[in-house]
Design an enzyme around this catalytic site. Structure first.
Site, PDB file in Angstrom:
ATOM      1  N   CYS A  67      -9.634   7.965  71.925  1.00 58.17           N
ATOM      2  CA  CYS A  67      -8.362   7.897  71.576  1.00 58.17           C
ATOM      3  C   CYS A  67      -7.615   9.271  71.173  1.00 58.17           C
ATOM      4  O   CYS A  67      -7.892   9.934  69.947  1.00 58.17           O
ATOM      5  CB  CYS A  67      -7.907   6.942  70.373  1.00 58.17           C
ATOM      6  SG  CYS A  67      -6.499   6.702  69.568  1.00 58.17           S
ATOM      7  N   CYS A  70      -5.381   9.581  67.931  1.00 57.51           N
ATOM      8  CA  CYS A  70      -6.489   9.430  66.721  1.00 57.51           C
ATOM      9  C   CYS A  70      -6.944  11.048  66.347  1.00 57.51           C
ATOM     10  O   CYS A  70      -7.095  11.197  65.330  1.00 57.51           O
ATOM     11  CB  CYS A  70      -7.589   8.735  67.079  1.00 57.51           C
ATOM     12  SG  CYS A  70      -7.569   6.929  67.451  1.00 57.51           S
TER      13      CYS A  70
END
Length: 307
Positions: A67, A70
């Site tokens: 991700c 993230c």
């Protein structure tokens, strides 16, 4: 935080009951210490994290290795938690490695950040947000914690070389430009920055990964998962509708679902449509990572469909 009452904050949206009564892992932190302001939490250790939240507010960062947002948000959260000097601790949850926690929090998209106060979840935000917004939300969290008597702190020891400036990794200018653009929601500028970085160095793996991530963000920006699913269900042969749901699934951590959808679509499509599906699938493979078991498994099925 949309609801001022922790006990009601996520009623019906989160179910952590299955994790409350688990046996504790002796390696898990029974209480936060100066060395565990930031720590990893797992399905097996989460009962202790819930207990810890009765003393000090616990921020839970749900993330995954693949991700991109993230990777931008997590360092910001860690920085703010560290600066709060023990008034808050951070539990990091890898959603791929801890499916029960991901299911319990109903993490439809990541990064997803939730707080725990006295064992009760309080929603904070979803997606990469600017540092100032993180600070503002944490200020609200501390006010809410004070209202409910969760005012403990954990000791923070200064390292022996605290006076020495910390060495920070140097971020290439084009990468920094891309990070800033993503934070501002300007995906076109971020794409251009990564493309320029790759034109200057085609072996820049970080730029290649970042480009794939920002393209995914651009494709899912503003899309509603339920609306997209309904449209895809109503038109199984609509390539664009199926590709959008697959993108949303990957963005939300449902990687296997995305791959299965596209592999089924590839198998059912005519030759001219297969090219677009295969190209999109390969891009998602690259985004998740060639060494990921889900990619390896799906590549095997794709090869069998091709030959």
């Amino acid at each position: 935080m949309s609801d001022p009452t922790p006990a009601a904050a996520m009623r019906g949206a989160v179910d952590l009951s299955a994790l409350r009564d688990r046996g504790t892992d002796p390696a898990a932190p029974a209480a936060a210490t100066a060395t565990s302001l930031v720590f990893d939490a797992t399905d097996d250790t989460f009962a202790q994290v819930l207990e810890l939240s009765r003393t000090v507010p616990v921020v839970v960062d749900l993330w995954a290795e693949w991700c991109g947002p993230c990777k931008q948000l997590s360092p910001v959260i860690e920085k703010v938690v560290t600066e709060l000097a023990g008034r808050v601790v951070l539990a990091k949850v890898d959603v791929d490695a801890n499916p029960q926690l991901a299911q319990g929090f109903r993490a439809q998209s990541i990064p997803m950040v939730v707080a725990l106060l006295a064992g009760q979840p309080v929603p904070l935000f979803t997606g990469a947000v600017p540092e100032q917004q993180v600070r503002d939300v944490f200020d609200q969290l501390l006010q809410l914690a004070a209202q409910h008597g969760v005012t403990g702190t954990v000791p923070v020891e200064q390292p022996a070389d605290a006076d020495e400036p910390e060495a920070r990794p140097v971020v290439p200018p084009l990468h920094q430009e891309a990070f800033d653009a993503i934070e501002a929601g300007d995906y076109a500028r971020a794409t251009a920055a990564y493309e320029k970085a790759l034109s200057e160095d085609p072996r820049d793996e970080d730029a290649a990964a970042g480009l794939g991530q920002v393209r995914l963000l651009a494709r899912v920006a503003g899309a509603d998962l339920q609306t997209a699913r309904a449209a895809a269900a109503a038109a199984p042969g609509d390539i664009d509708a199926q590709l959008l749901v697959a993108d949303l699934d990957v963005a939300g951590g449902h990687v296997d679902d995305a791959f299965e959808r596209l592999l089924d679509l590839f198998a059912a499509s005519a030759d001219d449509a297969r090219v677009a599906v295969r190209t999109h699938l390969l891009e998602l493979f690259s985004l998740v990572g060639d060494a990921d078991p889900r990619v390896i498994r799906s590549r095997g099925r794709l090869a069998s469909l091709l030959f």
